[in-house]
Design a protein around this motif. Structure first.
Motif, PDB file in Angstrom:
ATOM      1  N   ILE A   6       0.849  -1.186   0.000  1.00  0.00           N
ATOM      2  CA  ILE A   6       0.000   0.000   0.000  1.00  0.00           C
ATOM      3  C   ILE A   6       0.891   1.244   0.000  1.00  0.00           C
ATOM      4  O   ILE A   6       1.736   1.404   0.879  1.00  0.00           O
ATOM      5  CB  ILE A   6      -0.926   0.034   1.235  1.00  0.00           C
ATOM      6  CG1 ILE A   6      -1.796  -1.211   1.296  1.00  0.00           C
ATOM      7  CG2 ILE A   6      -1.758   1.298   1.251  1.00  0.00           C
ATOM      8  CD1 ILE A   6      -2.587  -1.349   2.578  1.00  0.00           C
ATOM      9  N   ASP A   7       0.696   2.127  -0.982  1.00  0.00           N
ATOM     10  CA  ASP A   7       1.330   3.442  -0.964  1.00  0.00           C
ATOM     11  C   ASP A   7       0.313   4.414  -0.372  1.00  0.00           C
ATOM     12  O   ASP A   7      -0.814   4.506  -0.870  1.00  0.00           O
ATOM     13  CB  ASP A   7       1.694   3.895  -2.382  1.00  0.00           C
ATOM     14  CG  ASP A   7       2.883   3.157  -2.943  1.00  0.00           C
ATOM     15  OD1 ASP A   7       3.784   2.806  -2.156  1.00  0.00           O
ATOM     16  OD2 ASP A   7       2.937   2.943  -4.163  1.00  0.00           O
ATOM     17  N   ASN A  26       0.887 -12.306  15.287  1.00  0.00           N
ATOM     18  CA  ASN A  26       1.158 -13.564  14.586  1.00  0.00           C
ATOM     19  C   ASN A  26       0.425 -13.623  13.246  1.00  0.00           C
ATOM     20  O   ASN A  26       0.775 -14.422  12.381  1.00  0.00           O
ATOM     21  CB  ASN A  26       0.734 -14.761  15.432  1.00  0.00           C
ATOM     22  CG  ASN A  26       1.570 -14.894  16.683  1.00  0.00           C
ATOM     23  OD1 ASN A  26       2.732 -14.504  16.715  1.00  0.00           O
ATOM     24  ND2 ASN A  26       0.980 -15.438  17.729  1.00  0.00           N
ATOM     25  N   ASP A  27      -0.604 -12.786  13.084  1.00  0.00           N
ATOM     26  CA  ASP A  27      -1.416 -12.798  11.871  1.00  0.00           C
ATOM     27  C   ASP A  27      -0.872 -11.908  10.762  1.00  0.00           C
ATOM     28  O   ASP A  27      -1.296 -12.009   9.622  1.00  0.00           O
ATOM     29  CB  ASP A  27      -2.851 -12.355  12.191  1.00  0.00           C
ATOM     30  CG  ASP A  27      -3.572 -13.348  13.096  1.00  0.00           C
ATOM     31  OD1 ASP A  27      -3.199 -14.534  13.084  1.00  0.00           O
ATOM     32  OD2 ASP A  27      -4.508 -12.919  13.790  1.00  0.00           O
ATOM     33  N   TYR A  28       0.038 -11.007  11.085  1.00  0.00           N
ATOM     34  CA  TYR A  28       0.571 -10.101  10.069  1.00  0.00           C
ATOM     35  C   TYR A  28       2.000  -9.700  10.416  1.00  0.00           C
ATOM     36  O   TYR A  28       2.450  -9.841  11.556  1.00  0.00           O
ATOM     37  CB  TYR A  28      -0.291  -8.849   9.921  1.00  0.00           C
ATOM     38  CG  TYR A  28      -0.222  -7.911  11.098  1.00  0.00           C
ATOM     39  CD1 TYR A  28       0.697  -6.870  11.119  1.00  0.00           C
ATOM     40  CD2 TYR A  28      -1.061  -8.058  12.191  1.00  0.00           C
ATOM     41  CE1 TYR A  28       0.774  -6.008  12.196  1.00  0.00           C
ATOM     42  CE2 TYR A  28      -0.984  -7.209  13.270  1.00  0.00           C
ATOM     43  CZ  TYR A  28      -0.070  -6.186  13.275  1.00  0.00           C
ATOM     44  OH  TYR A  28       0.008  -5.337  14.346  1.00  0.00           O
ATOM     45  N   LYS A  29       2.694  -9.213   9.403  1.00  0.00           N
ATOM     46  CA  LYS A  29       4.051  -8.696   9.582  1.00  0.00           C
ATOM     47  C   LYS A  29       4.194  -7.480   8.678  1.00  0.00           C
ATOM     48  O   LYS A  29       3.862  -7.543   7.495  1.00  0.00           O
ATOM     49  CB  LYS A  29       5.073  -9.771   9.197  1.00  0.00           C
ATOM     50  CG  LYS A  29       6.513  -9.315   9.294  1.00  0.00           C
ATOM     51  CD  LYS A  29       7.500 -10.456   9.083  1.00  0.00           C
ATOM     52  CE  LYS A  29       7.681 -10.710   7.617  1.00  0.00           C
ATOM     53  NZ  LYS A  29       8.780 -11.633   7.315  1.00  0.00           N
ATOM     54  N   ILE A  30       4.643  -6.375   9.225  1.00  0.00           N
ATOM     55  CA  ILE A  30       4.863  -5.173   8.424  1.00  0.00           C
ATOM     56  C   ILE A  30       6.252  -5.271   7.812  1.00  0.00           C
ATOM     57  O   ILE A  30       7.251  -5.431   8.523  1.00  0.00           O
ATOM     58  CB  ILE A  30       4.717  -3.901   9.274  1.00  0.00           C
ATOM     59  CG1 ILE A  30       3.280  -3.800   9.793  1.00  0.00           C
ATOM     60  CG2 ILE A  30       5.124  -2.675   8.478  1.00  0.00           C
ATOM     61  CD1 ILE A  30       3.021  -2.641  10.715  1.00  0.00           C
ATOM     62  N   ILE A  31       6.298  -5.182   6.495  1.00  0.00           N
ATOM     63  CA  ILE A  31       7.549  -5.296   5.760  1.00  0.00           C
ATOM     64  C   ILE A  31       7.934  -3.908   5.256  1.00  0.00           C
ATOM     65  O   ILE A  31       7.161  -3.279   4.539  1.00  0.00           O
ATOM     66  CB  ILE A  31       7.395  -6.262   4.570  1.00  0.00           C
ATOM     67  CG1 ILE A  31       6.963  -7.643   5.071  1.00  0.00           C
ATOM     68  CG2 ILE A  31       8.691  -6.344   3.777  1.00  0.00           C
ATOM     69  CD1 ILE A  31       6.545  -8.586   3.961  1.00  0.00           C
ATOM     70  N   THR A  32       9.096  -3.449   5.629  1.00  0.00           N
ATOM     71  CA  THR A  32       9.552  -2.146   5.161  1.00  0.00           C
ATOM     72  C   THR A  32      10.381  -2.332   3.890  1.00  0.00           C
ATOM     73  O   THR A  32      11.073  -3.331   3.738  1.00  0.00           O
ATOM     74  CB  THR A  32      10.391  -1.420   6.227  1.00  0.00           C
ATOM     75  OG1 THR A  32      11.500  -2.245   6.575  1.00  0.00           O
ATOM     76  CG2 THR A  32       9.575  -1.126   7.463  1.00  0.00           C
ATOM     77  N   GLU A  33      10.275  -1.371   3.001  1.00  0.00           N
ATOM     78  CA  GLU A  33      11.024  -1.437   1.761  1.00  0.00           C
ATOM     79  C   GLU A  33      12.403  -0.841   1.984  1.00  0.00           C
ATOM     80  O   GLU A  33      12.531   0.232   2.565  1.00  0.00           O
ATOM     81  CB  GLU A  33      10.272  -0.695   0.661  1.00  0.00           C
ATOM     82  CG  GLU A  33       8.953  -1.365   0.348  1.00  0.00           C
ATOM     83  CD  GLU A  33       8.087  -0.556  -0.582  1.00  0.00           C
ATOM     84  OE1 GLU A  33       8.370   0.633  -0.785  1.00  0.00           O
ATOM     85  OE2 GLU A  33       7.126  -1.117  -1.099  1.00  0.00           O
ATOM     86  N   PHE A  37      15.432  -1.380  -3.015  1.00  0.00           N
ATOM     87  CA  PHE A  37      14.137  -1.555  -3.682  1.00  0.00           C
ATOM     88  C   PHE A  37      13.637  -0.215  -4.214  1.00  0.00           C
ATOM     89  O   PHE A  37      13.194  -0.101  -5.350  1.00  0.00           O
ATOM     90  CB  PHE A  37      13.103  -2.148  -2.720  1.00  0.00           C
ATOM     91  CG  PHE A  37      11.718  -2.182  -3.298  1.00  0.00           C
ATOM     92  CD1 PHE A  37      11.316  -3.234  -4.094  1.00  0.00           C
ATOM     93  CD2 PHE A  37      10.815  -1.151  -3.066  1.00  0.00           C
ATOM     94  CE1 PHE A  37      10.045  -3.266  -4.651  1.00  0.00           C
ATOM     95  CE2 PHE A  37       9.545  -1.172  -3.618  1.00  0.00           C
ATOM     96  CZ  PHE A  37       9.155  -2.235  -4.414  1.00  0.00           C
ATOM     97  N   ILE A  38      13.716   0.815  -3.389  1.00  0.00           N
ATOM     98  CA  ILE A  38      13.229   2.140  -3.783  1.00  0.00           C
ATOM     99  C   ILE A  38      14.046   2.676  -4.953  1.00  0.00           C
ATOM    100  O   ILE A  38      13.496   3.234  -5.912  1.00  0.00           O
ATOM    101  CB  ILE A  38      13.241   3.092  -2.575  1.00  0.00           C
ATOM    102  CG1 ILE A  38      12.209   2.613  -1.536  1.00  0.00           C
ATOM    103  CG2 ILE A  38      12.969   4.522  -2.993  1.00  0.00           C
ATOM    104  CD1 ILE A  38      12.304   3.284  -0.192  1.00  0.00           C
ATOM    105  N   ASN A  39      15.372   2.479  -4.918  1.00  0.00           N
ATOM    106  CA  ASN A  39      16.238   2.919  -6.006  1.00  0.00           C
ATOM    107  C   ASN A  39      15.907   2.183  -7.306  1.00  0.00           C
ATOM    108  O   ASN A  39      15.799   2.800  -8.371  1.00  0.00           O
ATOM    109  CB  ASN A  39      17.708   2.704  -5.624  1.00  0.00           C
ATOM    110  CG  ASN A  39      18.654   3.311  -6.615  1.00  0.00           C
ATOM    111  OD1 ASN A  39      18.433   4.395  -7.129  1.00  0.00           O
ATOM    112  ND2 ASN A  39      19.730   2.602  -6.884  1.00  0.00           N
TER     113      ASN A  39
END
Length: 77
Positions: A6-7, A26-33, A37-39
């Motif tokens: 999501i942006d 346990n139901d979710y994990k926030i993944i940072t970019e 990846f951004i480059n």
């Protein structure tokens, strides 16, 4: 697990994180970019824009072969 990307604006991100707090971690994990990846994303978007506006450079298979042969020969002993 499935991944949703999501942006969003920072104020919306806060609301989304608050909503996620209703669930078990346990139901979710926030993944940072990461920076690479951004480059890469910026480079690909720039290439896509060049393709869309007609300023991209295209090469034939023979031109590519010649370029690769020249590049490889520069690194041979």
């Amino acid at each position: 697990m499935e991944t949703i990307r999501i942006d969003c604006e920072p104020n919306i991100k806060t609301k989304i994180v608050e909503f996620l707090n209703n669930f078990s971690s346990n139901d979710y994990k926030i993944i940072t970019e990461d920076a690479s990846f951004i480059n890469d994303k910026k480079k690909l978007e720039a290439t896509l824009e060049k393709m869309a506006n007609g300023t991209a450079d295209y090469y034939s298979p023979d031109e590519l072969d010649n370029y690769l042969e020249k590049t490889i020969s520069n690194y041979e002993y």
